[in-house]
Design an enzyme around this catalytic site. Structure first.
Site, mmCIF file in Angstrom:
data_model
loop_
_atom_site.group_PDB
_atom_site.id
_atom_site.type_symbol
_atom_site.label_atom_id
_atom_site.label_comp_id
_atom_site.label_asym_id
_atom_site.label_seq_id
_atom_site.Cartn_x
_atom_site.Cartn_y
_atom_site.Cartn_z
ATOM 1 N N ASP A 1 19.804 72.778 -31.765
ATOM 2 C CA ASP A 1 18.649 73.233 -32.532
ATOM 3 C C ASP A 1 19.004 73.270 -34.012
ATOM 4 O O ASP A 1 20.184 73.308 -34.380
ATOM 5 C CB ASP A 1 18.151 74.594 -32.046
ATOM 6 N N ARG B 1 18.935 68.456 -23.579
ATOM 7 C CA ARG B 1 20.227 69.141 -23.675
ATOM 8 C C ARG B 1 21.207 68.592 -22.640
ATOM 9 O O ARG B 1 22.379 68.385 -22.927
ATOM 10 C CB ARG B 1 20.053 70.652 -23.454
ATOM 11 N N ARG C 1 35.079 87.246 -11.132
ATOM 12 C CA ARG C 1 33.898 87.629 -11.912
ATOM 13 C C ARG C 1 32.896 86.481 -12.061
ATOM 14 O O ARG C 1 32.088 86.472 -12.985
ATOM 15 C CB ARG C 1 34.305 88.150 -13.294
ATOM 16 N N ARG D 1 37.085 73.243 -26.302
ATOM 17 C CA ARG D 1 35.799 73.910 -26.073
ATOM 18 C C ARG D 1 34.678 72.883 -26.179
ATOM 19 O O ARG D 1 34.644 72.072 -27.104
ATOM 20 C CB ARG D 1 35.580 75.022 -27.098
ATOM 21 N N GLY E 1 30.963 77.387 -22.113
ATOM 22 C CA GLY E 1 30.765 78.832 -22.022
ATOM 23 C C GLY E 1 30.250 79.263 -20.665
ATOM 24 O O GLY E 1 30.682 80.268 -20.109
ATOM 25 N N SER F 1 27.208 73.990 -27.304
ATOM 26 C CA SER F 1 26.112 73.658 -28.215
ATOM 27 C C SER F 1 26.224 74.503 -29.475
ATOM 28 O O SER F 1 26.928 75.507 -29.510
ATOM 29 C CB SER F 1 24.766 73.899 -27.533
ATOM 30 N N ARG G 1 27.927 75.603 -15.862
ATOM 31 C CA ARG G 1 28.205 74.335 -16.532
ATOM 32 C C ARG G 1 29.585 73.826 -16.143
ATOM 33 O O ARG G 1 29.798 72.622 -15.975
ATOM 34 C CB ARG G 1 28.121 74.525 -18.037
#
Length: 238
Positions: free
Chosen positions: A210, A223, A49, A93, A26, A96, A30
């Site tokens: 989580d 993470r 963008r 995709r 996302g 998390s 990353r």
């Protein structure tokens, strides 16, 4: 690799073609991290963008990494344009998820076989019933086999793509949980639906970051390590 295409409102004409397989986190940063750490000869192919996309190779195979942004509208835009305008055949995709059940442990990998949703995204297709967005079976099977070969703990099942990060009803997740839904994220229903409509392949590979029932969460450092395990799993599917 695919042929270079003209630009779209959200993706610039790439200096080199997109690979047939694109990994989509996302977060644009990353995307940059994955490309710089894992791809050989990575080239920035999009920065419209600030949504960064890269193409390079992994173990000699062409792979592209490009961010999807947050939420189904954003995923719907980028996946549709990559599939329809840039010759991409497969989108994986990587991200998390919040787990609904304490049976799933932190760092566990989840392969989304199907996706439930509270979004109206699928309504655009005018279907005379309820569509069930699902993963490509060949990708799902290969992902499970790869996870086993790498010694990764994983679970396959149904997840929820939600339009809401902050839900006015903090207990609404329990209704999904009782139906066996494993947890929540915000993009996969759009990805799977677009792939189905365009006759392409899609898979979501997630890391449990989580757990809603217990309040457990991974630290930032944890993470990062767990995300790397998931990224290598996805790269080996290309």
């Amino acid at each position: 690799m695919s042929e270079c295409a003209i630009s779209t409102p959200h993706i610039s004409a790439p200096p080199i073609p997109y690979a047939k397989t694109v990994l989509m986190p996302g977060d644009p940063l990353r995307s940059k991290y994955v490309a710089e750490k894992y791809l050989e000869n990575a080239v920035l192919v999009n920065n419209v963008r600030g949504v960064q996309g890269y193409t390079g190779t992994f173990n000699g195979k062409p792979v592209s990494i490009m961010a999807s942004g947050m939420g189904m509208p954003s995923m719907g835009i980028y996946s549709h344009e990559l599939y329809s305008q840039f010759g991409v055949e497969t989108i994986i995709r990587i991200g998390s998820m919040g787990s609904y059940s304490s049976v799933l442990k932190l760092r566990e990998v989840v392969l989304a076989m199907a996706v439930s949703t509270d979004s109206s995204f699928v309504e655009q297709f005018g279907l005379p019933g309820t569509f069930s967005p699902s993963a490509d079976w060949s990708l799902l099977r290969k992902a499970a086999e790869t996870a086993e070969s790498r010694g990764l703990k994983y679970t396959v099942g149904n997840i929820l793509s939600s339009d809401r990060f902050y839900d006015d009803d903090p207990d609404s997740y329990k209704k999904w949980m009782k139906m066996g839904v494993l947890g929540v994220e915000m993009e996969s229903a759009a990805l799977y639906s677009v792939a189905a409509r365009l006759g392409k392949k899609a898979l979501t590979v997630l890391t449990v970051s989580d757990i809603l029932e217990t309040g457990e969460k991974l630290s930032s450092e944890e993470r990062q390590t767990s995300f790397d395990d998931m990224v290598l799993l996805a790269l080996n599917l290309a």
